[in-house]
Design an enzyme around this catalytic site. Structure first.
Site, PDB file in Angstrom:
ATOM      1  N   THR A 120      -6.827  10.285  -7.807  1.00 19.42           N
ATOM      2  CA  THR A 120      -7.128  11.710  -8.020  1.00 19.42           C
ATOM      3  C   THR A 120      -6.878  12.120  -9.463  1.00 19.42           C
ATOM      4  O   THR A 120      -7.669  12.840 -10.061  1.00 19.42           O
ATOM      5  CB  THR A 120      -6.246  12.568  -7.079  1.00 19.42           C
ATOM      6  OG1 THR A 120      -6.452  12.119  -5.731  1.00 19.42           O
ATOM      7  CG2 THR A 120      -6.592  14.035  -7.186  1.00 19.42           C
TER       8      THR A 120
ATOM      9  N   HIS B  27     -15.991  13.996  -6.294  1.00 18.97           N
ATOM     10  CA  HIS B  27     -15.334  14.109  -4.992  1.00 18.97           C
ATOM     11  C   HIS B  27     -15.873  13.009  -4.096  1.00 18.97           C
ATOM     12  O   HIS B  27     -17.053  12.657  -4.185  1.00 18.97           O
ATOM     13  CB  HIS B  27     -15.630  15.463  -4.346  1.00 18.97           C
ATOM     14  CG  HIS B  27     -15.261  15.516  -2.877  1.00 18.97           C
ATOM     15  ND1 HIS B  27     -13.990  15.845  -2.459  1.00 18.97           N
ATOM     16  CD2 HIS B  27     -15.970  15.213  -1.759  1.00 18.97           C
ATOM     17  CE1 HIS B  27     -13.955  15.769  -1.126  1.00 18.97           C
ATOM     18  NE2 HIS B  27     -15.135  15.386  -0.681  1.00 18.97           N
TER      19      HIS B  27
ATOM     20  N   PHE C  96      -2.559  24.776  -5.825  1.00 14.46           N
ATOM     21  CA  PHE C  96      -3.751  24.691  -6.684  1.00 14.46           C
ATOM     22  C   PHE C  96      -5.035  25.132  -5.972  1.00 14.46           C
ATOM     23  O   PHE C  96      -6.122  25.062  -6.547  1.00 14.46           O
ATOM     24  CB  PHE C  96      -3.917  23.265  -7.238  1.00 14.46           C
ATOM     25  CG  PHE C  96      -3.981  22.183  -6.183  1.00 14.46           C
ATOM     26  CD1 PHE C  96      -5.176  21.877  -5.534  1.00 14.46           C
ATOM     27  CD2 PHE C  96      -2.839  21.450  -5.851  1.00 14.46           C
ATOM     28  CE1 PHE C  96      -5.245  20.880  -4.569  1.00 14.46           C
ATOM     29  CE2 PHE C  96      -2.897  20.446  -4.875  1.00 14.46           C
ATOM     30  CZ  PHE C  96      -4.112  20.167  -4.242  1.00 14.46           C
TER      31      PHE C  96
ATOM     32  N   ARG D 211     -13.204   8.041 -12.240  1.00 13.11           N
ATOM     33  CA  ARG D 211     -12.306   9.073 -12.747  1.00 13.11           C
ATOM     34  C   ARG D 211     -11.621   8.641 -14.037  1.00 13.11           C
ATOM     35  O   ARG D 211     -11.349   9.471 -14.908  1.00 13.11           O
ATOM     36  CB  ARG D 211     -11.300   9.463 -11.656  1.00 13.11           C
ATOM     37  CG  ARG D 211     -11.960  10.368 -10.605  1.00 13.11           C
ATOM     38  CD  ARG D 211     -11.134  10.537  -9.377  1.00 13.11           C
ATOM     39  NE  ARG D 211     -11.549  11.674  -8.565  1.00 13.11           N
ATOM     40  CZ  ARG D 211     -11.060  11.948  -7.371  1.00 13.11           C
ATOM     41  NH1 ARG D 211     -10.134  11.170  -6.840  1.00 13.11           N
ATOM     42  NH2 ARG D 211     -11.482  12.993  -6.695  1.00 13.11           N
TER      43      ARG D 211
ATOM     44  N   LYS E  27     -18.921  16.859  -9.801  1.00 13.22           N
ATOM     45  CA  LYS E  27     -18.306  18.179  -9.975  1.00 13.22           C
ATOM     46  C   LYS E  27     -18.764  18.864 -11.275  1.00 13.22           C
ATOM     47  O   LYS E  27     -19.327  18.207 -12.165  1.00 13.22           O
ATOM     48  CB  LYS E  27     -16.781  18.008  -9.957  1.00 13.22           C
ATOM     49  CG  LYS E  27     -16.205  17.561  -8.605  1.00 13.22           C
ATOM     50  CD  LYS E  27     -14.677  17.504  -8.676  1.00 13.22           C
ATOM     51  CE  LYS E  27     -14.043  17.137  -7.348  1.00 13.22           C
ATOM     52  NZ  LYS E  27     -12.551  17.165  -7.440  1.00 13.22           N
TER      53      LYS E  27
ATOM     54  N   ASN F  53     -11.728  16.184 -12.427  1.00  9.82           N
ATOM     55  CA  ASN F  53     -11.778  14.733 -12.237  1.00  9.82           C
ATOM     56  C   ASN F  53     -13.166  14.220 -11.847  1.00  9.82           C
ATOM     57  O   ASN F  53     -13.318  13.125 -11.316  1.00  9.82           O
ATOM     58  CB  ASN F  53     -10.686  14.270 -11.267  1.00  9.82           C
ATOM     59  CG  ASN F  53     -10.791  14.941  -9.916  1.00  9.82           C
ATOM     60  OD1 ASN F  53     -11.766  15.629  -9.622  1.00  9.82           O
ATOM     61  ND2 ASN F  53      -9.802  14.719  -9.066  1.00  9.82           N
TER      62      ASN F  53
ATOM     63  N   ARG G 106     -14.193   5.564  -2.423  1.00  8.39           N
ATOM     64  CA  ARG G 106     -12.852   5.954  -2.884  1.00  8.39           C
ATOM     65  C   ARG G 106     -12.340   4.958  -3.933  1.00  8.39           C
ATOM     66  O   ARG G 106     -11.702   5.337  -4.911  1.00  8.39           O
ATOM     67  CB  ARG G 106     -11.862   6.019  -1.703  1.00  8.39           C
ATOM     68  CG  ARG G 106     -12.136   7.106  -0.676  1.00  8.39           C
ATOM     69  CD  ARG G 106     -11.926   8.511  -1.179  1.00  8.39           C
ATOM     70  NE  ARG G 106     -10.584   8.792  -1.646  1.00  8.39           N
ATOM     71  CZ  ARG G 106     -10.115  10.022  -1.905  1.00  8.39           C
ATOM     72  NH1 ARG G 106     -10.874  11.090  -1.723  1.00  8.39           N
ATOM     73  NH2 ARG G 106      -8.901  10.200  -2.353  1.00  8.39           N
TER      74      ARG G 106
HETATM   75  P1  IDP Z   1      -9.075  13.676  -3.846  1.00  6.36           P
HETATM   76  O1  IDP Z   1     -10.176  14.473  -4.520  1.00  6.36           O
HETATM   77  O2  IDP Z   1      -8.712  12.442  -4.608  1.00  6.36           O
HETATM   78  O3  IDP Z   1      -9.371  13.417  -2.378  1.00  6.36           O
HETATM   79  P2  IDP Z   1      -7.220  15.712  -2.931  1.00  6.36           P
HETATM   80  O4  IDP Z   1      -5.759  15.523  -2.787  1.00  6.36           O
HETATM   81  O5  IDP Z   1      -8.051  15.796  -1.703  1.00  6.36           O
HETATM   82  O6  IDP Z   1      -7.759  14.582  -3.923  1.00  6.36           O
HETATM   83  O7  IDP Z   1      -7.414  17.043  -3.774  1.00  6.36           O
HETATM   84  C1  IDP Z   1      -8.678  17.667  -3.895  1.00  6.36           C
HETATM   85  C2  IDP Z   1      -8.909  18.050  -5.323  1.00  6.36           C
HETATM   86  O8  IDP Z   1      -7.936  19.022  -5.701  1.00  6.36           O
HETATM   87  C3  IDP Z   1      -8.704  16.908  -6.335  1.00  6.36           C
HETATM   88  O9  IDP Z   1      -9.862  16.124  -6.524  1.00  6.36           O
HETATM   89  C4  IDP Z   1      -8.326  17.653  -7.588  1.00  6.36           C
HETATM   90  O10 IDP Z   1      -9.483  18.128  -8.266  1.00  6.36           O
HETATM   91  C5  IDP Z   1      -7.550  18.837  -7.062  1.00  6.36           C
HETATM   92  N1  IDP Z   1      -6.110  18.581  -7.117  1.00  6.36           N
HETATM   93  C6  IDP Z   1      -5.384  17.746  -6.330  1.00  6.36           C
HETATM   94  N2  IDP Z   1      -4.084  17.761  -6.658  1.00  6.36           N
HETATM   95  C7  IDP Z   1      -3.968  18.658  -7.652  1.00  6.36           C
HETATM   96  C8  IDP Z   1      -2.844  19.138  -8.433  1.00  6.36           C
HETATM   97  O11 IDP Z   1      -1.696  18.735  -8.243  1.00  6.36           O
HETATM   98  N3  IDP Z   1      -3.136  20.061  -9.392  1.00  6.36           N
HETATM   99  C9  IDP Z   1      -4.392  20.534  -9.623  1.00  6.36           C
HETATM  100  N4  IDP Z   1      -5.468  20.106  -8.925  1.00  6.36           N
HETATM  101  C10 IDP Z   1      -5.263  19.180  -7.959  1.00  6.36           C
HETATM  102 MG    MG Z   2      -9.544  14.735  -0.779  1.00  3.12          MG
END
Ligand code: IDP
Ligand code: MG
Length: 136
Positions: free
Chosen positions: A94, A118, A60, A105, A12, A115, A88
């Site tokens: 996350t 992806h 978000f 991460r 990212k 983070n 993963r």
């Molecule tokens: P993941 O990347 O671990 O699969 P997801 O829940 O799919 O997590 O969320 C996608 C992306 O959205 C995350 O990697 C993160 O950058 C962002 N994100 C997720 N939850 C939040 C939040 O509560 N606040 C701000 N950004 C978030």
């Molecule tokens: Mg995801």
């Protein structure tokens, strides 16, 4: 039994900005992933909105799409046995603050929104996400 899969990985903008791409790519290679496809791109906000469509109802969502389109990213098809789940695991939670020691991460992430990486969360989504970035 072998179960070769491909999963979509993205380095990212926050990681590219800090020039961490070679370190992160080495982490994948050292953990048995082959980088089968790779390209550096800068996507539009509209493309980010399409990519993260599953999150469109989340508070978000707008910030997330602005962020992913804010600078260059590296998209990769990572290949190995059980690539989806193993990636993963290597990425960690996350939220970097909750990620286990040794995960990408934990090592490189700054915050839940920055983070660093992806990774597809299922084999079905891996296929959809790989198609999104590497249409043949
Ligand atoms: P993941 O990347 O671990 O699969 P997801 O829940 O799919 O997590 O969320 C996608 C992306 O959205 C995350 O990697 C993160 O950058 C962002 N994100 C997720 N939850 C939040 C939040 O509560 N606040 C701000 N950004 C978030
Ligand atoms: Mg995801």
């Amino acid at each position: 039994m072998s179960n070769i899969e491909q999963t979509l990985s993205i380095i990212k903008p926050d990681a590219i900005e800090r020039n961490l791409q070679d370190k992160i790519k080495n982490e994948f290679k050292n953990n048995g992933f082959e980088i089968a496809k790779e390209k550096k791109i800068h996507i539009s906000k509209q493309e980010a909105e399409q990519f993260y469509k599953v999150h469109e109802t989340k508070p978000f969502y707008n910030d997330l799409c602005n962020y992913l389109s804010s600078g260059p990213i590296i998209v990769m098809a990572l290949q190995k046995n059980n690539a989806v789940l193993d990636n993963r695991k290597l990425m960690g939670a996350t939220n970097p603050k909750e990620a286990e020691e040794g995960t990408l991460r934990k090592k490189y992430g700054i915050s839940i929104d920055k983070n660093s990486v992806h990774g597809s969360d299922s084999l079905d989504n891996a296929k959809i996400e790989l198609e999104f970035f590497f249409k043949s």
